[in-house]
Design a protein around this motif. Structure first.
Motif, short mmCIF file in Angstrom:
data_model
loop_
_atom_site.label_atom_id
_atom_site.label_comp_id
_atom_site.label_asym_id
_atom_site.label_seq_id
_atom_site.Cartn_x
_atom_site.Cartn_y
_atom_site.Cartn_z
N MET A 1 0.85 -1.19 0.00
CA MET A 1 0.00 0.00 0.00
C MET A 1 0.88 1.24 0.00
O MET A 1 2.05 1.17 0.37
CB MET A 1 -0.93 -0.01 1.22
N ASN A 2 0.31 2.39 -0.43
CA ASN A 2 1.06 3.64 -0.43
C ASN A 2 0.22 4.75 0.18
O ASN A 2 -0.97 4.58 0.46
CB ASN A 2 1.53 4.00 -1.84
N ILE A 3 0.86 5.92 0.37
CA ILE A 3 0.20 7.01 1.07
C ILE A 3 -0.99 7.54 0.30
O ILE A 3 -1.99 8.00 0.89
CB ILE A 3 1.21 8.14 1.38
N ASN A 4 -0.94 7.48 -1.05
CA ASN A 4 -2.08 7.94 -1.84
C ASN A 4 -3.31 7.09 -1.57
O ASN A 4 -4.44 7.59 -1.48
CB ASN A 4 -1.74 7.93 -3.33
N GLN A 5 -3.10 5.77 -1.47
CA GLN A 5 -4.23 4.88 -1.18
C GLN A 5 -4.85 5.20 0.18
O GLN A 5 -6.07 5.17 0.34
CB GLN A 5 -3.77 3.42 -1.22
N ILE A 6 -4.00 5.50 1.16
CA ILE A 6 -4.50 5.85 2.49
C ILE A 6 -5.32 7.14 2.43
O ILE A 6 -6.41 7.24 3.02
CB ILE A 6 -3.34 6.01 3.49
N PRO A 29 -13.34 9.02 -10.92
CA PRO A 29 -14.00 8.01 -10.08
C PRO A 29 -13.47 6.60 -10.35
O PRO A 29 -13.33 5.79 -9.43
CB PRO A 29 -15.48 8.14 -10.46
N GLN A 30 -13.15 6.33 -11.63
CA GLN A 30 -12.63 5.01 -11.96
C GLN A 30 -11.26 4.78 -11.33
O GLN A 30 -10.97 3.70 -10.79
CB GLN A 30 -12.52 4.86 -13.49
N GLY A 31 -10.40 5.81 -11.38
CA GLY A 31 -9.09 5.69 -10.75
C GLY A 31 -9.18 5.54 -9.25
O GLY A 31 -8.43 4.77 -8.64
N LEU A 32 -10.12 6.25 -8.64
CA LEU A 32 -10.31 6.14 -7.19
C LEU A 32 -10.83 4.77 -6.82
O LEU A 32 -10.37 4.17 -5.83
CB LEU A 32 -11.29 7.23 -6.72
N SER A 33 -11.76 4.25 -7.58
CA SER A 33 -12.29 2.91 -7.31
C SER A 33 -11.18 1.86 -7.40
O SER A 33 -11.08 0.96 -6.55
CB SER A 33 -13.40 2.57 -8.31
N SER A 34 -10.32 1.99 -8.40
CA SER A 34 -9.20 1.04 -8.55
C SER A 34 -8.25 1.14 -7.37
O SER A 34 -7.73 0.13 -6.87
CB SER A 34 -8.44 1.33 -9.85
N GLY A 73 -1.90 11.43 9.50
CA GLY A 73 -1.52 12.64 10.22
C GLY A 73 -0.03 12.66 10.53
O GLY A 73 0.64 13.69 10.37
N ASP A 74 0.50 11.52 10.96
CA ASP A 74 1.94 11.42 11.24
C ASP A 74 2.75 11.64 9.97
O ASP A 74 3.80 12.30 9.99
CB ASP A 74 2.28 10.06 11.84
N TYR A 75 2.26 11.08 8.86
CA TYR A 75 2.98 11.22 7.59
C TYR A 75 3.05 12.69 7.16
O TYR A 75 4.11 13.18 6.74
CB TYR A 75 2.31 10.40 6.50
N LEU A 76 1.92 13.41 7.26
CA LEU A 76 1.91 14.82 6.86
C LEU A 76 2.85 15.65 7.72
O LEU A 76 3.57 16.52 7.22
CB LEU A 76 0.49 15.38 6.94
N ARG A 77 2.85 15.37 9.02
CA ARG A 77 3.77 16.10 9.91
C ARG A 77 5.22 15.78 9.57
O ARG A 77 6.09 16.67 9.57
CB ARG A 77 3.46 15.75 11.37
N PHE A 78 5.50 14.51 9.26
CA PHE A 78 6.86 14.11 8.86
C PHE A 78 7.26 14.81 7.57
O PHE A 78 8.37 15.37 7.45
CB PHE A 78 6.90 12.60 8.68
N GLU A 79 6.37 14.81 6.58
CA GLU A 79 6.68 15.41 5.28
C GLU A 79 6.99 16.90 5.43
O GLU A 79 7.95 17.41 4.84
CB GLU A 79 5.50 15.20 4.33
N ARG A 80 6.20 17.60 6.24
CA ARG A 80 6.42 19.03 6.40
C ARG A 80 7.68 19.31 7.21
O ARG A 80 8.37 20.31 6.97
CB ARG A 80 5.19 19.67 7.04
#
Length: 306
Positions: A1-6, A29-34, A73-80
């Motif tokens: 899995m990746n952060i975009n999927q989360i 919508p098709q890309g999101l469903s996939s 939330g942890d990922y966004l704080r880490f990225e910034r």
């Protein structure tokens, strides 16, 4: 899995709708469903039940949502934090950054707060700021060469019916900030002021006011064109239009309950148009551009959150 999927999973869990979340995330919508299907497959979990009424979280999905929110939330704080570290590690930064901001957000007084924060943290950077409506921004962005794009941060307000076609080229990176509904702003003694909501037909029967921004006028026509020619009492850049034309209606962004100000009331519109606020940069922004984008995201979300 990746952060975009989360990120995709969390948004769908909130909206219960693939179409709504696809608009929020600026994907199809098709890309999101996939993306959701791949996440479920990779996790070995059934996160949603697909129904005629939308996407419904399973028991597993609700437990997964709690974990996903904490992780995201942890990922966004880490990225910034990494972005800030990269900026600080660059030493005395010099150069220039171009910012564009749409009039509908300039009206909300977001720009002074953004510039104060950027100037304090990036004193060696020269900022060039231009007010640009979101319709013209597409041609402007697509006309930038690679060097210009690498030094440009663009804030845009995009109506929901334009989301699927807005800056879709892979040269661009879009960061969704928030969305807000368009509402009817009226004087406190206007007949609409006592209503819980108004219909499009009710608004179309009124004299209308319009801020001097093409995207606002376009949204008004999108909302009301089916009811015939619109009766505009005034078009212009006057800020407090309701004070000058107390019998007329202004279509504005419903940013927050207190945004209307003294003497005015914001009334919800049934079946309204939602506007998405996004930051756009090049697809591979430098640490300084990422930092500027983060500032725009933080300040805009704080000032316009509903």
């Amino acid at each position: 899995m990746n952060i975009n999927q989360i990120e995709h999973f969390i948004d769908v869990a909130q909206t219960c709708s693939l179409n709504k979340s696809a608009a929020n995330l600026f994907i199809s919508p098709q890309g999101l469903s996939s993306s959701i299907n791949r996440l479920e497959s990779e996790c070995g979990l059934t996160l949603f039940v697909r129904t005629n009424h939308g996407m419904v979280l399973t028991d597993e999905g609700r437990r997964f949502l709690s974990l996903a929110r904490g992780f995201y939330g942890d990922y966004l704080r880490f990225e910034r934090s990494v972005t800030k570290l990269a900026v600080e590690g660059s030493g005395q930064l010099e150069g220039s950054i171009n910012l564009t901001i749409p009039p509908v957000l300039a009206i909300a007084d977001a720009l002074p707060a953004v510039m104060s924060r950027l100037s304090d943290n990036l004193p060696g950077i020269r900022f060039s700021v231009a007010e640009m409506n979101s319709l013209d921004l597409v041609a402007f962005a697509e006309g930038l060469d690679s060097d210009e794009l690498s030094r440009t941060v663009m804030l845009a307000s995009v109506p929901e019916y334009r989301v699927s076609s807005y800056l879709t080229d892979k040269r661009f990176r879009l960061i969704p900030i928030l969305e807000f509904p368009m509402v009817a702003r009226v004087a406190a003694d206007h007949p609409f002021a006592s209503k819980d909501s108004v219909s499009r037909a009710e608004i179309a029967a009124q004299r209308l006011l319009c801020f001097n921004e093409p995207i606002i006028e376009e949204i008004m026509h999108h909302l009301l064109d089916e009811y015939g020619e619109l009766d505009f009492a005034f078009k212009g850049s006057v800020r407090d239009l309701t004070g000058r034309f107390p019998d007329a209606v202004t279509i504005v962004g419903g940013f927050a309950p207190n945004r209307a100000g003294i003497g005015s009331v914001d009334v919800p519109i049934r079946d309204t148009v939602f506007v998405h606020v996004v930051v756009a940069t090049g697809s591979s922004p430098s640490p300084v551009v990422r930092y500027c984008a983060d500032c725009l995201v933080d300040v805009t979300r704080k000032m316009l959150s509903v």
